[in-house]
Write an enzyme that holds these catalytic residues in place. Structure first.
Site, short mmCIF file in Angstrom:
data_model
loop_
_atom_site.label_atom_id
_atom_site.label_comp_id
_atom_site.label_asym_id
_atom_site.label_seq_id
_atom_site.Cartn_x
_atom_site.Cartn_y
_atom_site.Cartn_z
N ASP A 34 3.96 -1.41 10.72
CA ASP A 34 2.98 -1.84 9.82
C ASP A 34 3.33 -1.97 8.27
O ASP A 34 3.75 -1.21 7.74
CB ASP A 34 1.94 -0.67 10.06
N TYR A 59 2.73 -3.89 -0.25
CA TYR A 59 3.84 -3.08 -0.26
C TYR A 59 5.20 -3.58 -0.55
O TYR A 59 6.18 -3.02 -1.02
CB TYR A 59 4.18 -2.63 1.12
N LYS A 86 -1.18 -7.43 6.00
CA LYS A 86 -2.58 -7.42 5.74
C LYS A 86 -2.90 -8.16 4.56
O LYS A 86 -1.93 -8.51 3.73
CB LYS A 86 -2.73 -5.94 5.14
N HIS A 97 -7.23 -5.66 4.04
CA HIS A 97 -6.74 -4.61 3.26
C HIS A 97 -7.75 -3.54 3.07
O HIS A 97 -7.76 -2.37 3.34
CB HIS A 97 -5.76 -4.86 2.30
N GLN A 120 -8.53 0.33 10.66
CA GLN A 120 -7.41 0.97 9.98
C GLN A 120 -7.81 1.95 8.96
O GLN A 120 -8.36 1.44 8.10
CB GLN A 120 -6.03 0.08 9.85
N ARG A 164 13.52 12.24 10.60
CA ARG A 164 11.92 12.21 10.68
C ARG A 164 11.59 11.02 11.71
O ARG A 164 10.64 11.19 12.38
CB ARG A 164 11.37 12.18 9.21
N ILE A 165 12.06 9.97 11.38
CA ILE A 165 11.83 8.59 12.28
C ILE A 165 11.88 9.17 13.79
O ILE A 165 10.94 8.56 14.50
CB ILE A 165 12.25 7.58 11.78
P1 NDP Z 1 1.98 9.50 6.31
O1 NDP Z 1 0.82 10.47 6.75
O2 NDP Z 1 2.44 8.65 7.37
O3 NDP Z 1 3.04 10.18 5.61
C1 NDP Z 1 4.23 9.83 5.00
C2 NDP Z 1 4.84 10.95 4.29
O4 NDP Z 1 5.15 12.23 5.01
C3 NDP Z 1 6.04 10.50 3.41
O5 NDP Z 1 6.30 11.05 2.35
C4 NDP Z 1 7.17 10.89 4.34
O6 NDP Z 1 8.30 11.18 3.69
C5 NDP Z 1 6.59 12.30 5.11
N1 NDP Z 1 7.05 12.35 6.22
C6 NDP Z 1 7.01 11.80 7.39
N2 NDP Z 1 7.26 12.27 8.54
C7 NDP Z 1 7.60 13.50 8.20
C8 NDP Z 1 8.23 14.62 8.86
N3 NDP Z 1 8.44 14.54 10.39
N4 NDP Z 1 8.17 15.94 8.39
C9 NDP Z 1 7.99 15.94 7.05
N5 NDP Z 1 7.51 14.68 6.24
C10 NDP Z 1 7.43 13.69 7.02
O7 NDP Z 1 1.41 8.48 5.08
P2 NDP Z 1 1.41 7.08 4.71
O8 NDP Z 1 0.40 7.12 3.62
O9 NDP Z 1 2.62 6.47 4.39
O10 NDP Z 1 0.44 6.47 5.87
C11 NDP Z 1 1.35 5.82 7.09
C12 NDP Z 1 1.13 4.11 7.10
O11 NDP Z 1 -0.25 3.81 7.01
C13 NDP Z 1 1.67 3.68 5.66
O12 NDP Z 1 3.19 3.67 5.63
C14 NDP Z 1 1.01 2.32 5.77
O13 NDP Z 1 1.84 1.39 6.83
C15 NDP Z 1 -0.10 2.50 6.19
N6 NDP Z 1 -1.29 2.65 5.26
C16 NDP Z 1 -2.20 1.89 5.20
C17 NDP Z 1 -3.46 1.71 4.29
C18 NDP Z 1 -4.57 0.80 4.04
O14 NDP Z 1 -5.10 0.87 3.37
N7 NDP Z 1 -4.46 0.00 5.25
C19 NDP Z 1 -3.14 2.80 3.29
C20 NDP Z 1 -2.02 3.70 3.37
C21 NDP Z 1 -1.20 3.80 4.44
P3 NDP Z 1 9.83 10.48 3.75
O15 NDP Z 1 9.51 9.08 3.88
O16 NDP Z 1 10.49 11.01 2.69
O17 NDP Z 1 10.37 11.03 5.23
#
Ligand code: NDP
Length: 274
Positions: free
Chosen positions: A47, A52, A77, A110, A161, A236-237
């Site tokens: 996604d 981005y 988006k 978006h 979304q 984490r991935i």
């Molecule tokens: P998430 O809830 O997915 O959280 C991401 C954060 O959590 C990052 O800081 C990551 O750090 C951390 N993290 C991930 N996995 C772990 C884990 N297992 N343990 C500890 N920390 C963890 O937030 P997002 O806002 O990124 O949402 C996910 C996706 O949704 C976005 O990436 C995007 O694709 C989409 N999105 C869409 C929006 C919209 O308006 N349509 C708005 C916002 C997001 P690190 O990377 O350092 O591991």
């Protein structure tokens, strides 16, 4: 439910239920590596968004990963600025070019940019009918936005979304969507890490020998949502998709549901300024 779990959209296209989000992943090696690791770990949904600024790296990783393009579900988006400037088609073709793909699996509005989202939808419908997109949907739409869209829409959005996590369970929007055959996709499913030390979640994590992040992701999956956690860390991935070997009981689901506080950690669709 296993790693190949999908949700069937209202046009019969199947979307993988768990994918990788790349918001705030830097263009270049950071995004490239995250996507490569994710695909190696079994993710088949990525996604991204024009906003981005990392579509080129997503596209490069998809081309290099050795999995055929048609096995990877690519979402991007339509950005607000392109809607405001009536450059919807240009925005779409720029995304396609950056990603280096011939079609998108899912293209989303978006944000519901006032005065623009209805006509933007018409343009997306044209691109969909031309076979350039397999499914079209929206982000951050409240029920009234969808009602307005549907006054003139030919196609119902396949997905909405929205920000969704245990502190913002979005029951009203989800119920509305489910009545209309619109799937729900959770953004910020982990509330960007803010809930990972919540005692209720850490205690469940201990019981299941899982992490709090895995408990939250499993909660989303059992609700039937599509979920797209973001991480740029390989461990984490890998662990974020390792959520198909246990299940939460009904009482555990209820207990997480009860954490809801209607708390947003990002912009509100009624007042957004981006
Ligand atoms: P998430 O809830 O997915 O959280 C991401 C954060 O959590 C990052 O800081 C990551 O750090 C951390 N993290 C991930 N996995 C772990 C884990 N297992 N343990 C500890 N920390 C963890 O937030 P997002 O806002 O990124 O949402 C996910 C996706 O949704 C976005 O990436 C995007 O694709 C989409 N999105 C869409 C929006 C919209 O308006 N349509 C708005 C916002 C997001 P690190 O990377 O350092 O591991």
């Amino acid at each position: 439910m296993d790693i190949s779990a999908t949700v069937t959209l209202n046009n019969q296209v199947k979307i993988p239920q768990l994918g990788l989000g790349v918001y705030k992943s830097l263009d270049g090696e950071e995004t490239y590596n995250a996507v490569r690791w994710a695909i190696e770990a079994g993710y088949r949904l990525i996604d991204t968004a024009k906003a981005y600024k990392n579509e080129a790296s997503v596209g490069r990783a998809i081309r290099d990963c050795g999995i055929p393009r048609e096995k990877i579900f690519v979402t991007t988006k339509l950005w607000n600025g392109d809607m405001r400037e009536d450059k919807q088609e240009e925005g779409f073709y720029e995304s396609l070019k950056k990603l280096g793909v011939e079609y998108l699996d899912l293209y989303l509005i978006h944000w519901p940019v006032k005065e623009k989202y209805v006509e933007s939808w018409k343009i997306m419908e044209r691109l969909y009918k031309a076979g350039l997109i397999r499914a079209i949907g929206v982000c951050n739409f409240n029920p009234h936005h969808i009602d307005t869209l549907m006054e003139t829409a030919e196609f119902t959005p396949v997905i909405n979304q929205i920000e969704l996590h245990p502190f913002l369970s979005q029951v009203e929007v989800s119920d509305y969507c489910s009545k209309r055959g619109i799937a729900v996709e959770a953004w910020s499913p982990l509330a960007r890490g803010r809930l990972l030390d919540h005692p209720r979640l850490t205690s469940m994590a201990e019981d299941h020998k899982k992490t709090a992040a895995q408990i939250i992701l499993r909660w989303h999956l059992q609700h039937g949502s599509v979920v797209i956690p973001k991480s740029t860390h390989k461990d984490r991935i890998i662990s974020n998709i390792d959520v198909f070997d246990f299940a939460l009981s009904e009482s555990e689901m209820d207990s997480i549901n009860a954490l809801n506080q209607n708390t947003r950690f990002d912009q509100d669709p009624e007042t957004f300024t981006c």
